[in-house]
Design a protein around this motif. Structure first.
Motif, PDB file in Angstrom:
ATOM      1  N   ILE A   1       0.839  -1.189   0.000  1.00 32.45           N
ATOM      2  CA  ILE A   1       0.000   0.000   0.000  1.00 32.45           C
ATOM      3  C   ILE A   1       0.878   1.244   0.000  1.00 32.45           C
ATOM      4  O   ILE A   1       1.855   1.326   0.744  1.00 32.45           O
ATOM      5  CB  ILE A   1      -0.924   0.002   1.226  1.00 32.45           C
TER       6      ILE A   1
ATOM      7  N   THR B   1       2.050   4.900   0.875  1.00 38.23           N
ATOM      8  CA  THR B   1       1.877   5.833   1.983  1.00 38.23           C
ATOM      9  C   THR B   1       2.177   7.233   1.465  1.00 38.23           C
ATOM     10  O   THR B   1       3.175   7.452   0.787  1.00 38.23           O
ATOM     11  CB  THR B   1       2.821   5.498   3.147  1.00 38.23           C
TER      12      THR B   1
ATOM     13  N   ASN C   1       3.465  10.957   1.171  1.00 32.72           N
ATOM     14  CA  ASN C   1       4.634  11.661   1.671  1.00 32.72           C
ATOM     15  C   ASN C   1       4.286  13.151   1.699  1.00 32.72           C
ATOM     16  O   ASN C   1       4.348  13.828   0.680  1.00 32.72           O
ATOM     17  CB  ASN C   1       5.836  11.395   0.770  1.00 32.72           C
TER      18      ASN C   1
END
Length: 128
Positions: free
Chosen positions: A20, A22, A24
């Protein structure tokens, strides 16, 4: 050509390995992302149906379903909402020359339902 994760096994395997994504968050002045995710970041404020078109459509769908449920509990009051089969009957009867009040009486519809279908010739049943 775009790879299809359903039919391309190698692509599907690479997606599973990546996992998955994430986000930033950036640190620019225009960024709306929070650099530190704290416990308060899990609270979600939901827009009202008037602010969100999808929620507005779902809210309208729920109101219509409630009206259909009430209609099904009292069939003698006349139907306002019809299914595709009844709509097809309305169109067929109207094409044969039946008057709107006669159609509504025969199919136990509320007054004005046939008129809301639209004038003759706008929609017609599909014959296969």
């Amino acid at each position: 050509m775009d790879p299809n994760p359903i039919t391309d096994a190698a692509f599907s395997q690479r997606l599973r390995q990546m996992g998955i994504a994430t986000p930033n968050p950036t640190m620019s002045n225009s960024s709306t992302a929070s650099p530190v995710a704290g416990p308060s970041s899990h609270s979600v404020s939901r827009p009202t149906p008037q602010q969100n078109t999808t929620l507005n459509a779902l809210d309208a769908r729920q109101r219509i379903q409630e009206a259909v449920d009430v209609q099904s509990q009292n069939p003698s009051a006349g139907r306002e909402y019809v299914d595709v089969g009844v709509l097809r009957q309305i169109l067929a009867m109207r094409d044969r020359g039946s008057a709107a009040p006669d159609i509504e009486k025969r199919l136990r519809l509320k007054s004005g339902v046939v008129a809301r279908v639209g004038p003759p010739g706008v929609i017609a049943p599909l014959s296969l």
